[in-house]
Design an enzyme around this catalytic site. Structure first.
Site, mmCIF file in Angstrom:
data_model
loop_
_atom_site.group_PDB
_atom_site.id
_atom_site.type_symbol
_atom_site.label_atom_id
_atom_site.label_comp_id
_atom_site.label_asym_id
_atom_site.label_seq_id
_atom_site.Cartn_x
_atom_site.Cartn_y
_atom_site.Cartn_z
ATOM 1 C CG HIS A 17 0.315 32.737 46.430
ATOM 2 N ND1 HIS A 17 -0.782 32.022 46.824
ATOM 3 C CD2 HIS A 17 -0.143 33.801 45.732
ATOM 4 C CE1 HIS A 17 -1.879 32.636 46.370
ATOM 5 N NE2 HIS A 17 -1.514 33.716 45.698
ATOM 6 C CD GLU B 19 -1.128 37.879 45.986
ATOM 7 O OE1 GLU B 19 -1.598 36.754 46.230
ATOM 8 O OE2 GLU B 19 -0.823 38.248 44.865
HETATM 9 P P1 13P Z 1 -7.162 36.215 42.347
HETATM 10 O O1 13P Z 1 -6.899 37.463 41.525
HETATM 11 O O2 13P Z 1 -7.754 35.113 41.543
HETATM 12 O O3 13P Z 1 -7.930 36.543 43.589
HETATM 13 O O4 13P Z 1 -5.728 35.664 42.815
HETATM 14 C C1 13P Z 1 -4.801 36.571 43.305
HETATM 15 C C2 13P Z 1 -3.505 35.912 43.529
HETATM 16 O O5 13P Z 1 -3.408 34.978 44.307
HETATM 17 C C3 13P Z 1 -2.355 36.408 42.768
HETATM 18 O O6 13P Z 1 -1.178 35.827 43.221
#
Ligand code: 13P
EC number: 5.3.1.1
Length: 264
Positions: free
Chosen positions: A96, A168
């Protein structure tokens, strides 16, 4: 027909009590959810066992937010794949952007963890993303594809499709994030799929699950899920309240209902 994945990582949030409240509140919907939807939740380490046992008779997959690539040993503060299996986790999130940015996770350790997870029968959920600078420079796709390729380095061909990739964008995550538009998200997802196809062939590329995460909310989830290369959403803030997660589940269910005939 591929399943629509709807999941949340709680990141470093909740206590034993609020974790239990969330699990209680989503239980019935998760139990009754359509066969075309795959729910998952990724609690902090201390709550994994309880959450696993709460959802034991449902299709909810429960994961961990990180792990070490070693099975055991003098690695203070780390948690091994063996321990995660022992706690009943079936998924593990790897790479992440908060781990890469705040805790020094590198492409190399991401790859080590992916291979360790597969060795132990855990499903790796690898997060990749471009920075705001990379987006501005026009190198988002190069950056993300590079991360995907390294994450999958030396993964046996037969296991490649077990790896889940979550796109992401770093600029889209969290309170200061701006959600990717459908076109931005789909563009990168399509590029990932094409890179996978070049590397592993079209059947494996099509088989792979590609999720989008980064400021998914109740207004944009439906259209993101309509994009051809987005197989699900990976959600933070919107899903930390059970009501938000339930709404997202129901958006996914209505899409799955229109395509999947088999009962739960
Ligand atoms: P948010 O939906 O709070 O932007 O976070 C996304 C995330 O990091 C999921 O792993």
């Amino acid at each position: 027909m591929k399943k629509i994945w709807v999941g949340t990582s709680w990141k470093m949030n909740k206590t034993g009590e609020t974790a239990q409240d969330w699990a209680n509140a989503v239980s019935t919907s998760v139990k009754n959810c359509n066969a075309g939807v795959q729910p998952f939740v990724i609690p902090p380490f201390p709550y994994i066992t309880n959450v696993v046992s709460h959802f034991s008779d449902t299709k909810m997959k429960v994961g961990a937010q990180n792990m070490c690539w070693q099975d055991e040993g003098a690695f203070t503060g780390e948690v091994s794949p063996v321990m995660l299996k022992d706690c009943g986790a079936t998924l593990v999130e790897i790479g992440h952007s908060e781990r890469r940015g705040l805790f020094g996770e590198s492409d190399k350790t991401v790859n080590q963890k992916v291979r360790a997870a597969l060795k132990h029968g855990l499903t790796p959920l690898v997060c990749v993303g471009d920075s705001a600078d990379e987006k501005q420079w026009g190198v988002s796709i190069e950056s993300v594809v590079r991360q995907v390729k390294i994450a999958l380095f030396q993964v046996p061909l037969a296991q490649v499709s077990q790896v889940i990739i979550a796109y992401e964008p770093i600029w889209a995550i969290g309170e200061n994030g701006t959600p990717a538009t459908n076109e931005e998200a789909e563009g990168v997802h399509q590029a990932i799929r094409e890179a996978l196809s070049r590397q592993y062939g079209e059947p494996i590329a099509q088989d792979m699950t590609l999720l989008y995460g980064g400021s998914v909310n109740l207004d944009n989830a439906s259209e993101l899920l309509d994009q051809p290369n987005i197989d699900g959403v990976f959600v933070g803030r919107t899903a930390w309240q059970a009501s938000g997660y339930l709404e997202l589940l129901s958006i996914a269910q209505s899409k799955a209902n229109s395509t999947v005939k088999e009962p739960c």
